[in-house]
Write an enzyme that holds these catalytic residues in place. Structure first.
Site, PDB file in Angstrom:
ATOM      1  N   SER A 132       0.870  -1.193   0.000  1.00  0.00           N
ATOM      2  CA  SER A 132       0.000   0.000   0.000  1.00  0.00           C
ATOM      3  C   SER A 132       0.901   1.235   0.000  1.00  0.00           C
ATOM      4  O   SER A 132       2.065   1.153   0.421  1.00  0.00           O
ATOM      5  CB  SER A 132      -0.846  -0.008   1.278  1.00  0.00           C
ATOM      6  OG  SER A 132      -1.433   1.257   1.492  1.00  0.00           O
ATOM      7  N   TYR A 145      -2.018  -0.168  10.382  1.00  0.00           N
ATOM      8  CA  TYR A 145      -2.021  -0.578   8.971  1.00  0.00           C
ATOM      9  C   TYR A 145      -0.680  -0.228   8.319  1.00  0.00           C
ATOM     10  O   TYR A 145      -0.083  -1.055   7.626  1.00  0.00           O
ATOM     11  CB  TYR A 145      -3.176   0.121   8.266  1.00  0.00           C
ATOM     12  CG  TYR A 145      -3.379  -0.285   6.827  1.00  0.00           C
ATOM     13  CD1 TYR A 145      -3.757  -1.587   6.506  1.00  0.00           C
ATOM     14  CD2 TYR A 145      -3.209   0.617   5.786  1.00  0.00           C
ATOM     15  CE1 TYR A 145      -3.958  -1.968   5.179  1.00  0.00           C
ATOM     16  CE2 TYR A 145      -3.419   0.248   4.460  1.00  0.00           C
ATOM     17  CZ  TYR A 145      -3.795  -1.039   4.167  1.00  0.00           C
ATOM     18  OH  TYR A 145      -4.000  -1.409   2.856  1.00  0.00           O
TER      19      TYR A 145
HETATM   20  P1  NAP Z   1     -11.347  -6.312   0.557  1.00  0.00           P
HETATM   21  O1  NAP Z   1     -12.350  -6.251  -0.539  1.00  0.00           O
HETATM   22  O2  NAP Z   1     -11.795  -6.187   1.944  1.00  0.00           O
HETATM   23  O3  NAP Z   1     -10.510  -7.667   0.381  1.00  0.00           O
HETATM   24  C1  NAP Z   1      -9.702  -8.181   1.396  1.00  0.00           C
HETATM   25  C2  NAP Z   1      -9.629  -9.664   1.202  1.00  0.00           C
HETATM   26  O4  NAP Z   1      -8.764 -10.226   2.215  1.00  0.00           O
HETATM   27  C3  NAP Z   1     -11.013 -10.327   1.378  1.00  0.00           C
HETATM   28  O5  NAP Z   1     -11.126 -11.357   0.444  1.00  0.00           O
HETATM   29  C4  NAP Z   1     -10.926 -10.878   2.793  1.00  0.00           C
HETATM   30  O6  NAP Z   1     -11.773 -11.998   3.009  1.00  0.00           O
HETATM   31  C5  NAP Z   1      -9.467 -11.308   2.809  1.00  0.00           C
HETATM   32  N1  NAP Z   1      -9.013 -11.604   4.142  1.00  0.00           N
HETATM   33  C6  NAP Z   1      -9.132 -10.885   5.285  1.00  0.00           C
HETATM   34  N2  NAP Z   1      -8.621 -11.565   6.328  1.00  0.00           N
HETATM   35  C7  NAP Z   1      -8.159 -12.740   5.829  1.00  0.00           C
HETATM   36  C8  NAP Z   1      -7.533 -13.871   6.378  1.00  0.00           C
HETATM   37  N3  NAP Z   1      -7.309 -13.986   7.694  1.00  0.00           N
HETATM   38  N4  NAP Z   1      -7.186 -14.903   5.560  1.00  0.00           N
HETATM   39  C9  NAP Z   1      -7.442 -14.834   4.241  1.00  0.00           C
HETATM   40  N5  NAP Z   1      -8.072 -13.821   3.654  1.00  0.00           N
HETATM   41  C10 NAP Z   1      -8.407 -12.773   4.430  1.00  0.00           C
HETATM   42  O7  NAP Z   1     -10.255  -5.192   0.379  1.00  0.00           O
HETATM   43  P2  NAP Z   1      -9.196  -4.889  -0.791  1.00  0.00           P
HETATM   44  O8  NAP Z   1      -9.088  -3.429  -0.837  1.00  0.00           O
HETATM   45  O9  NAP Z   1      -9.501  -5.630  -2.030  1.00  0.00           O
HETATM   46  O10 NAP Z   1      -7.863  -5.445  -0.111  1.00  0.00           O
HETATM   47  C11 NAP Z   1      -6.973  -6.319  -0.758  1.00  0.00           C
HETATM   48  C12 NAP Z   1      -5.544  -5.897  -0.446  1.00  0.00           C
HETATM   49  O11 NAP Z   1      -5.304  -4.620  -1.005  1.00  0.00           O
HETATM   50  C13 NAP Z   1      -5.241  -5.786   1.045  1.00  0.00           C
HETATM   51  O12 NAP Z   1      -3.961  -6.342   1.291  1.00  0.00           O
HETATM   52  C14 NAP Z   1      -5.210  -4.286   1.275  1.00  0.00           C
HETATM   53  O13 NAP Z   1      -4.392  -3.925   2.365  1.00  0.00           O
HETATM   54  C15 NAP Z   1      -4.643  -3.823  -0.042  1.00  0.00           C
HETATM   55  N6  NAP Z   1      -4.882  -2.409  -0.343  1.00  0.00           N
HETATM   56  C16 NAP Z   1      -6.150  -1.924  -0.456  1.00  0.00           C
HETATM   57  C17 NAP Z   1      -6.342  -0.565  -0.715  1.00  0.00           C
HETATM   58  C18 NAP Z   1      -7.719   0.036  -0.832  1.00  0.00           C
HETATM   59  O14 NAP Z   1      -7.836   1.270  -0.759  1.00  0.00           O
HETATM   60  N7  NAP Z   1      -8.755  -0.750  -1.024  1.00  0.00           N
HETATM   61  C19 NAP Z   1      -5.227   0.276  -0.856  1.00  0.00           C
HETATM   62  C20 NAP Z   1      -3.966  -0.251  -0.745  1.00  0.00           C
HETATM   63  C21 NAP Z   1      -3.794  -1.594  -0.488  1.00  0.00           C
HETATM   64  P3  NAP Z   1     -13.207 -11.846   3.741  1.00  0.00           P
HETATM   65  O15 NAP Z   1     -14.125 -11.227   2.741  1.00  0.00           O
HETATM   66  O16 NAP Z   1     -13.554 -13.253   4.092  1.00  0.00           O
HETATM   67  O17 NAP Z   1     -12.988 -10.954   4.938  1.00  0.00           O
END
Ligand code: NAP
Length: 274
Positions: A132, A145
């Site tokens: 991130s 985070y």
């Molecule tokens: P998201 O839609 O909430 O996806 C997160 C995913 O991680 C979901 O599939 C969730 O599963 C899974 N997860 C959470 N805890 C877990 C565990 N213990 N074991 C396995 N899977 C788990 O959010 P996203 O934005 O797509 O996030 C994906 C990645 O992108 C993350 O690493 C996040 O830090 C990174 N990121 C996001 C942003 C942003 O602004 N969205 C920015 C920078 C980086 P469940 O649905 O079952 O909880």
């Protein structure tokens, strides 16, 4: 030959989108999800094999490696995408909050990587870590985070250097705000923890926290579409020349600047952006 990718956290957002994209491009995708409903839903897609994977559960991680070995499947790319967010002042945080986020964003990523590395060494494959911009610049009230994502940067750098002679490439993707459910999940959690702050924490940070929450709301409105991270992830998966890091943000120059400015100037700039 059909390429194969393993992706953690495919129930929604960035993980689901890159899983669908790779499957469409005829990759075989092993998609980690945490519940039966997501597993059944993803089963419907051609080229996607969903498996139950909570990266904090050792049996799941072990079963994931067994899935590859028992079926004699090769693995070309591991995308460590599973992640959680958490916000709030350090003084109001609980060690439990830190442990929950680190269990997924850091220890889960390390455990899955080390467990699947034998397959990636064999294929001379790739690891792509979803970091991130919070792993490059730490904003106030984002310490948990940001610390976890700074750790992802360090792990990615060490791993890339450890694996160079084995021809396993490591990239880290550093998105700014992206429109996914992570924001609402984080919001629910920060409201829960806010209720646990004692009076003096509320008095010390209340106003700043309200401003922080407004800034987050604005960031969500202006967030990138998930397809923009998918494009970059796809490049890291299939390009003959993948980059070591990919910043995906509307503020790339600002982030680079913040990393080279003297601390006091960077502090003023960050605090004035809220
Ligand atoms: P998201 O839609 O909430 O996806 C997160 C995913 O991680 C979901 O599939 C969730 O599963 C899974 N997860 C959470 N805890 C877990 C565990 N213990 N074991 C396995 N899977 C788990 O959010 P996203 O934005 O797509 O996030 C994906 C990645 O992108 C993350 O690493 C996040 O830090 C990174 N990121 C996001 C942003 C942003 O602004 N969205 C920015 C920078 C980086 P469940 O649905 O079952 O909880």
């Amino acid at each position: 030959m059909q390429k194969r990718a393993m992706i953690s956290g495919c129930s929604s957002g960035i993980g689901e989108d890159i899983a669908l994209k790779l499957a469409k491009e005829n990759w075989h995708v092993i998609a980690g999800v945490r519940n039966q409903a997501d597993l059944e839903r993803l089963k419907q897609y051609h080229n996607i094999t969903p498996i139950l994977l909570d990266v904090t559960v050792q049996e799941h991680v072990t079963a994931c490696a067994e899935f590859f070995s028992s079926q004699q499947l090769s693995l070309d790319v591991l995308i460590n995408n599973a992640g959680l967010a958490s916000g709030g002042p350090i003084e109001g945080s609980s060690i439990n909050d830190w442990q929950n986020v680190f269990a997924v964003n850091v220890f889960g990523l390390v455990n899955l990587s080390k467990t699947l590395l034998p397959f990636l060494r064999q294929s001379k494959g790739r690891i792509i870590n979803v970091g991130s911009i919070s792993g490059l610049v730490a904003s106030p009230f984002m310490a948990i985070y940001a610390a976890s994502k700074f750790a992802v940067e360090a792990i990615s750098d060490s791993l890339r250097r450890e694996l160079k002679h084995l021809d396993v490439h490591v990239s880290v993707i550093e998105p700014g705000p992206v429109k996914t459910k992570i924001w609402t999940k984080g919001e629910e959690k920060s409201h829960q923890s806010k209720a646990t702050y004692n009076e003096s924490v509320v008095a010390a940070y209340g106003e700043k926290l309200d401003a922080f929450e407004k800034a987050i709301d604005a960031a969500v409105v202006n967030a990138l579409d998930v397809s923009q991270t998918t494009e970059v992830l796809y490049h890291a998966c299939h390009s003959p020349k993948p980059k070591t890091r990919y910043i995906v943000s509307k503020r790339t120059l600002m982030i680079k600047l913040l990393r080279i400015l003297p601390d006091k100037w960077a502090d003023s700039l960050i605090l004035s952006m809220r």
